[in-house]
Design an enzyme around this catalytic site. Structure first.
Site, PDB file in Angstrom:
ATOM      1  N   HIS A 178      14.425 -13.609 102.895  1.00 18.14           N
ATOM      2  CA  HIS A 178      14.769 -13.872 104.287  1.00 18.14           C
ATOM      3  C   HIS A 178      15.638 -15.126 104.420  1.00 18.14           C
ATOM      4  O   HIS A 178      15.372 -16.134 103.768  1.00 18.14           O
ATOM      5  CB  HIS A 178      13.444 -14.079 105.033  1.00 18.14           C
ATOM      6  CG  HIS A 178      13.563 -14.059 106.504  1.00 18.14           C
ATOM      7  ND1 HIS A 178      13.940 -12.936 107.215  1.00 18.14           N
ATOM      8  CD2 HIS A 178      13.354 -15.025 107.435  1.00 18.14           C
ATOM      9  CE1 HIS A 178      13.949 -13.210 108.501  1.00 18.14           C
ATOM     10  NE2 HIS A 178      13.590 -14.469 108.662  1.00 18.14           N
ATOM     11  N   SER A 215      17.553 -14.621 111.696  1.00 20.27           N
ATOM     12  CA  SER A 215      16.172 -14.286 112.014  1.00 20.27           C
ATOM     13  C   SER A 215      15.988 -14.117 113.525  1.00 20.27           C
ATOM     14  O   SER A 215      16.706 -13.343 114.130  1.00 20.27           O
ATOM     15  CB  SER A 215      15.290 -15.395 111.435  1.00 20.27           C
ATOM     16  OG  SER A 215      14.038 -14.872 111.161  1.00 20.27           O
TER      17      SER A 215
HETATM   18  C1  GCU Z   1       8.774 -14.017 112.107  1.00 18.50           C
HETATM   19  C2  GCU Z   1       8.977 -12.853 113.030  1.00 18.50           C
HETATM   20  C3  GCU Z   1      10.370 -12.255 112.897  1.00 18.50           C
HETATM   21  C4  GCU Z   1      11.394 -13.345 113.041  1.00 18.50           C
HETATM   22  C5  GCU Z   1      11.095 -14.449 112.072  1.00 18.50           C
HETATM   23  C6  GCU Z   1      11.986 -15.671 112.198  1.00 18.50           C
HETATM   24  O1  GCU Z   1       8.739 -13.578 110.783  1.00 18.50           O
HETATM   25  O2  GCU Z   1       7.977 -11.920 112.763  1.00 18.50           O
HETATM   26  O3  GCU Z   1      10.572 -11.281 113.874  1.00 18.50           O
HETATM   27  O4  GCU Z   1      12.675 -12.829 112.833  1.00 18.50           O
HETATM   28  O5  GCU Z   1       9.793 -14.921 112.297  1.00 18.50           O
HETATM   29  O6  GCU Z   1      12.564 -15.933 113.225  1.00 18.50           O
HETATM   30  O7  GCU Z   1      11.993 -16.422 111.214  1.00 18.50           O
END
Ligand code: GCU
Length: 416
Positions: free
Chosen positions: A397, A256
């Site tokens: 995710h 992420s």
């Molecule tokens: C949010 C953000 C993303 C990021 C994510 C994370 O969703 O919008 O850009 O990658 O957090 O780090 O979990």
């Protein structure tokens, strides 16, 4: 509506709403058309014809563009940095592994920011081993099952540093699987480098590098992602001194925002031999010019502190950004790079990551390496493990257990 009413209604919009980016697009037919900057054409218009031109001219040019427009400039290794190896090698995991713990003091002043590095290596390896360095969302003591790991401090929701025991885990690293395959595994907590909230910089390494008279980072200065990436390089500084580690075969991995971070770390620091970026999405491996899922504007609204101030300029005009994600991936060439995604993680735009990898392909090929070898979006569960690799799990995710099997396979293939 006449002009006066328009101006008034603009004034009446609460600041929070005025700042909200438009809702994310999830309709493939509305993702838009775009022309990507050519990674193999110099700013002068000249075509890059060979590896030397790439290495000496185009690569530095692209790196500079990312620094200026997105991540800012990172300082060099601080001269006063020290390594305090407080766990010099303890036999653990039924004698199969050796554990080490090191506090990296970023400056000579030991009251300043510091980072704890946790490292496991196989106990009976006749030679130095490849290592995966994982950038983690929580303290080392919560990242592994091992009561001998020093309890770290973590930043809680109230933006306070508290003992890690008050926090939650994010799943454990599979230490035994790495050891069984003859690999080492290491981890650091990103919050040791800088806390993850707007205005957190005075508590982290960016606070150390303000210029005289500066009270906050300027528009071209590094953001938190730059700082976290820099921290990985400081971990690498230590790994280079450890006789059990083959510093020429160190991979980095993160998920992420930490997927975005490992991509930038791999671009900036060519000592990293491999990059594995999970669900890095917008600001990571996903193309910004493609309007799908998160956009630069979303990032700028909610996470501006993670980037250089200059990145704000591109929220409404992603096509005026002189770079795009495929060029970030190209900066990692010719080293092995794996993008790991999830087919339900629409916010991170898995197809946009795939298309960025396709567009980075010519650079891998120029350098004599295997690119994806296809422009057909693969279904979930069919990883492409070429030097430039792409793997998508069925699901959302994050990195799931089956992703870790793929990471190990990728390491076996290229770092063995
Ligand atoms: C949010 C953000 C993303 C990021 C994510 C994370 O969703 O919008 O850009 O990658 O957090 O780090 O979990």
């Amino acid at each position: 509506m006449n002009r006066t009413i328009l101006a008034l209604s603009a004034l009446l919009v609460p600041a929070s709403l005025a700042q909200s980016p438009p809702p994310a697009n999830y309709d493939e037919s509305k993702a838009g058309s775009y022309i990507l900057p050519d990674p193999l054409v110099l700013a002068s218009g000249k075509r890059v014809r060979n590896a030397t031109m790439w290495r000496e001219q185009r690569r530095p040019e692209i790196l500079r563009l990312f620094e200026e427009n997105m991540h800012g400039h990172s300082p060099p290794r601080p001269p006063g940095m020290t390594f305090d190896v407080f766990d010099k090698g303890t036999a653990v995991r039924d004698g199969k592994a050796i554990r080490k713990q090191i506090t990296i003091h970023f400056t000579a002043d030991k009251s300043g920011p510091r980072m704890d590095l946790l490292l496991y290596v196989p106990a009976h390896s006749p030679k130095p081993v490849p290592v995966l360095l994982h950038l983690s969302f929580t303290a080392n003591s919560l990242t592994v099952d091992d009561p001998g790991v020093k309890e770290g401090l973590i930043w809680n929701r109230e933006k306070k540093l508290v003992p890690a025991s008050q926090g939650r885990g994010f799943g454990k690293l599979r230490v035994d699987d790495f050891i069984a395959r003859g690999f080492g595994i290491a981890t650091v907590y990103y919050g040791d480098i800088e806390p993850d909230f707007a205005g957190g910089f005075p508590h982290g390494v960016r606070g150390l590098f303000l210029k005289p008279g500066q009270t906050e980072p300027g528009p071209g200065d590094w953001g938190a992602i730059g700082a976290w990436a820099w921290g990985l390089s400081r971990a690498m500084d230590y790994l280079e001194t450890d006789k059990n580690v083959d510093a020429k075969r160190v991979a980095i991995a993160g998920v992420s925002r930490l997927g975005k971070t490992v991509l930038w770390a791999g671009a900036e620091d060519q000592r990293f031999a491999m990059v594995i970026a999970s669900c890095s999405g917008e600001g990571g491996a996903a193309l910004s010019r493609r309007n799908y899922g998160e956009t630069i504007k979303n990032l700028n609204t909610r996470f501006s502190y993670q980037f250089a101030g200059n990145y704000q300029k591109f929220g409404d005009h992603p096509d005026s950004l002189p770079v795009d994600a495929h060029m970030l991936l190209a900066l990692i060439a010719p080293r092995p790079l794996l993008l790991s995604t999830g087919d339900q993680d629409r916010w991170s735009d898995p197809r946009g990551e795939f298309l960025a990898a396709v567009a980075a392909g010519p650079v891998y090929r120029l350098l004599g390496k295997q690119d994806l070898g296809t422009d057909q979006f693969p279904p979930a569960g069919q990883p492409i493990l070429h030097t430039l690799g792409y793997s998508m799990h069925a699901g959302g995710h994050g990195a799931i257990p089956s992703d870790w099997d793929v990471f190990l396979q990728f390491m076996e293939k290229y770092l063995r």
